[in-house]
Design a protein around this motif. Structure first.
Motif: not given
Length: 786
Positions: A516, A518-519, A522, A595, A599, A602-603, A606, A612-614
């Motif tokens: 995972i 950080h948006s 990275s 990535i 969405p 990520s939602s 997060s 906020p992360c991916q």
């Protein structure tokens, strides 16, 4: 009130005004942002009662802002005994911004400028040299004095500037303020960095002859809030700044842009020429509340200085008196010979030091910081943004510092800070207005508990007795459990006992294949910073071809209860830009990752982690990461690594876990499950062995591990692993893998029983033996070690 009464008053005030300090020991006041309840209430009341606007307007709200800014500017000048007829104050973002403003203006002079700075200068002062035509670092006070006596002969008729700190941010040593007057007699300007000094002590600019030409300060270091700095300029030296060519909104009276290029800079007040754009009016207005609240709570800066000086003297003498059983000192304190604790004119409330064990070997500051984190003690370690002071105190040559950099040392990194038997940084304890005697006593008790060896003698080693024990080769071992961690730093997935599992050079398949990130940065997230990652439970569903990720407990605001992604690397699942991969930082390594584009993924993540992360995946056949250098053996230099921290496989033994839990329970603690150590392989002895025959920490002496066939299936072929070394542990062990709650065990007990060479060890790193490209493991397989 006397010192004891004032200390009791501060202790009581911490309970109401500074609740964030209620259960913490805070020894990092040189870099703190602590704000009081009363200050925020006063500022909030002001904001709710008044309408403030952009001061570059004639509206009522704007004029109210202008008047407040003018009032606060005057209050601050008087706070430092600076006569407004002789000084002006320019608001800047921070002390560094004030330094840069001076440097940028001076370099616009036709011949540039000569720059001298003291060894004890903060990094921000050192950086000015890059804008100067000539520069010199003064290694000693006597060098400055000698240069003054020589009438500054090295300036070559250039404008000259000497910069130095009023107080070293490294060890708190206070430098001579008299240099400013002496330099002025030589036609040299002076820049005084007063940020560290003013956090606990007053500065008077009442004497115009002895005052610096430029004084930079950090207002948040004095008041805690707001985040703002200031540059105080002696008006007689303002000419040196007025060569600046840039102008911003609010600094000019007229600008012509078409057909001709002309402008007229504001001239009524000096500060109007340098406060570019809209001022941070709310921060400046907050200073009005800060000034009054600070005085109400603490009295004068003189009172704070007396209080912190008393505490620093107590801490210094206590650290200095700590001795191991063989009478070797525990602390190496970096006090300047010219300073004396208790003397406010020569020494501030800062102690810089390193720790040694009973054999005189340095203890890693990284290990100190890990234990301090567990005990909720806040200190600072490392280079302390003071390169010259560190280099001088630690006797580091330039070639050594460059070699350390090549070895991976970086500011703020978690790399080893003892290189070639020599520390690269130090520990700093800095006391402030909110410090109490209890902070000092708690810290001394902490050092005594973990780093003082009272039983040592000149001929005794101080390693853990368990680590030093000679352990015979263990027979009748078997694999108790196998675990993979599909998503880095999230919960593990236990491999079913009846399943044979493939292992490759980069580790068990499906282990740390996802992470995972950080948006914004990275960078891969870790449980150390985001403990809730322990609640994310990945599971591998081979029948459906999916990776499921659920959350173990309900989280308010979570968008759903589960997400899934295909186990196949279907390119349609990823962001288009990820076809060529996205740069990602994992444990200091720059790697490529793909990535996920959905969405909802990520939602979900997060909302669980509150950041906020991916979700990212390691591309197939990636070779962008390799095993850490300190674990490499002959022939393994290019062994690939997935998203795991250091090595392909981590192994622990049930016997070692049981021995640790015996120590924990003997002190009334709760046993730690094996899952805490996040191992891939747990090895155990037979359950039928008599009590007391277990051999804990046998893995310390292993050089190889062979897995024998459990049955005759072809896929259950033998696998042989090389033991790369012991696993160095951190305070991530203090995160309960079931609840994500933080605790002190098992790291506290490990630090007392499993510390060697200044590091805490538990478990071993493994990698497939040389020449092997794959192997198979299953729960119950026999284990043979050598």
């Amino acid at each position: 009130m006397d010192a004891a009464q004032y200390n009791a008053y501060i202790e009581q005030m911490r309970q109401t005004e500074y609740p964030m300090l209620k259960d913490a020991t805070y020894l990092d006041h040189a870099g703190t942002t602590l704000y009081s309840k009363s200050l925020l209430e006063a500022f909030s009341a002001d904001m709710m009662s008044n309408l403030y606007g952009n001061p570059h307007s004639a509206s009522q709200a704007s004029q109210r802002s202008t008047h407040q800014v003018q009032d606060v500017r005057l209050q601050l000048l008087r706070y430092f005994d600076a006569n407004p007829d002789d000084f002006d104050l320019i608001f800047v973002a921070n002390a560094t911004a004030g330094i840069k403003l001076v440097a940028d203006a001076l370099r616009e002079h036709e011949s540039g400028f000569w720059y001298g700075y003291h060894r004890d200068a903060h990094t921000s002062l050192v950086g000015v040299r890059e804008l100067a035509k000539e520069h010199r670092c003064f290694a000693e006070d006597k060098d400055v004095e000698e240069w003054i006596r020589q009438n500054g002969q090295t300036m070559h008729n250039r404008l000259g500037l000497l910069a130095y700190p009023a107080q070293s941010n490294m060890n708190g040593r206070r430098l001579p303020l008299g240099w400013c007057e002496k330099m002025r007699s030589q036609g040299v300007l002076t820049l005084l960095d007063a940020a560290a000094l003013l956090s606990t002590s007053p500065l008077s600019l009442a004497n115009l002859d002895t005052a610096p030409d430029f004084t930079v300060l950090s207002l948040y270091k004095i008041f805690g809030f707001p985040d703002l700095g200031a540059l105080i300029v002696r008006k007689d030296a303002a000419w040196a700044l007025q060569k600046r060519r840039y102008f911003g909104g609010g600094t000019v009276d007229m600008v012509v842009s078409l057909k001709e290029q002309w402008h007229a800079v504001k001239s009524a007040h000096l500060h109007e020429q340098f406060e570019d754009g809209t001022l941070p009016i709310h921060s400046i207005i907050a200073l009005k509340s800060a000034l009054s609240t600070h005085t109400d709570l603490f009295g004068t800066l003189n009172r704070i200085s007396e209080h912190t000086s008393h505490l620093a003297e107590r801490l210094y003498t206590s650290l200095l008196s700590l001795r191991h059983g063989n009478d070797e000192p525990v602390c190496q304190i970096y006090k300047d010979p010219l300073s004396t604790y208790g003397d406010g004119s020569t020494q501030g409330p800062v102690i810089a030091f390193n720790l040694r064990d009973a054999r005189g070997q340095w203890i890693s500051n990284l290990e100190v910081e890990k234990l301090a984190h567990v005990r909720n003690i806040n200190i600072r370690t490392g280079g302390l943004c003071n390169p010259g002071g560190i280099q001088s105190a630690l006797h580091l040559s330039p070639w050594q510092m460059k070699q350390n950099f090549s070895s991976g040392q970086r500011c703020g990194s978690e790399n080893d800070d003892v290189i070639n038997g020599q520390p690269t940084g130090m520990i700093r304890a800095s006391l402030g207005a909110m410090s109490t005697l209890k902070d000092v006593e708690t810290f001394i008790s902490f050092i005594t508990e973990f780093f003082l060896d009272s039983k040592s003698s000149p001929n005794n080693r101080t390693d853990s007795p368990v680590l030093m024990a000679e352990v015979p080769i263990v027979e009748q071992l078997h694999i108790e459990s196998l675990t993979v961690y599909p998503v880095k730093s999230c919960a593990g997935w236990q491999i079913p006992p009846d399943t044979s599992w493939e292992v490759r050079p980069q580790g068990l398949i499906w282990d740390r294949e996802w992470c995972i990130i950080h948006s914004g940065t990275s960078a891969a997230l870790s449980q150390k910073k985001y403990p809730r990652m322990a609640l994310l439970r990945p599971s591998l569903d081979f029948a459906a071809g999916l990776l499921h990720i659920t959350c173990a407990v309900p989280i308010k605001g979570a968008t759903c209860t589960e997400i899934t992604v295909p186990l196949s690397a279907d390119p349609r699942c990823f962001l288009p830009s990820s076809k060529t991969s996205t740069p990602t930082n994992v444990c200091g390594d720059n790697v490529s990752a793909k990535i996920y584009s959905d969405p909802s993924i990520s939602s979900f993540l997060s909302s669980i982690l509150d950041v906020p992360c991916q979700l990212a995946r390691l591309p197939a056949n990636s070779t962008s990461r390799h095993m850490k250098p300190h674990l490499r053996t002959a022939g393994s230099e290019k062994m690939p690594l997935s998203f795991s921290n250091e090595s392909p496989v981590l192994c622990i033994t049930r016997m070692s876990v049981n021995a640790l839990n015996k120590e924990i329970k003997a002190k009334g603690g709760i046993a730690t499950p094996a899952s805490t150590f996040r191992a891939n392989i747990v090895i155990s002895q037979p359950l039928h062995l008599p009590p007391g025959t277990e051999l804990p920490h046998a893995e310390d002496s292993w050089s190889s591990v062979s897995i024998a066939k459990r049955d005759t299936e072809a896929e259950a072929a033998e696998a042989t692993f090389d033991v790369l070394g012991k696993c160095r542990r951190c305070h991530m062990l203090c995160i309960d893998q079931r609840t994500a709650e933080k605790r002190q065990e098992p790291f506290v007990t490990l630090a007392k029983t499993r510390r060697s060479e200044g590091k805490v060890w538990f478990g071993v790193h493994l990698a497939l033996g040389k020449g092997q490209t794959r192997g198979w493991l299953r729960v119950g397989d026999a284990v043979v070690t050598s």
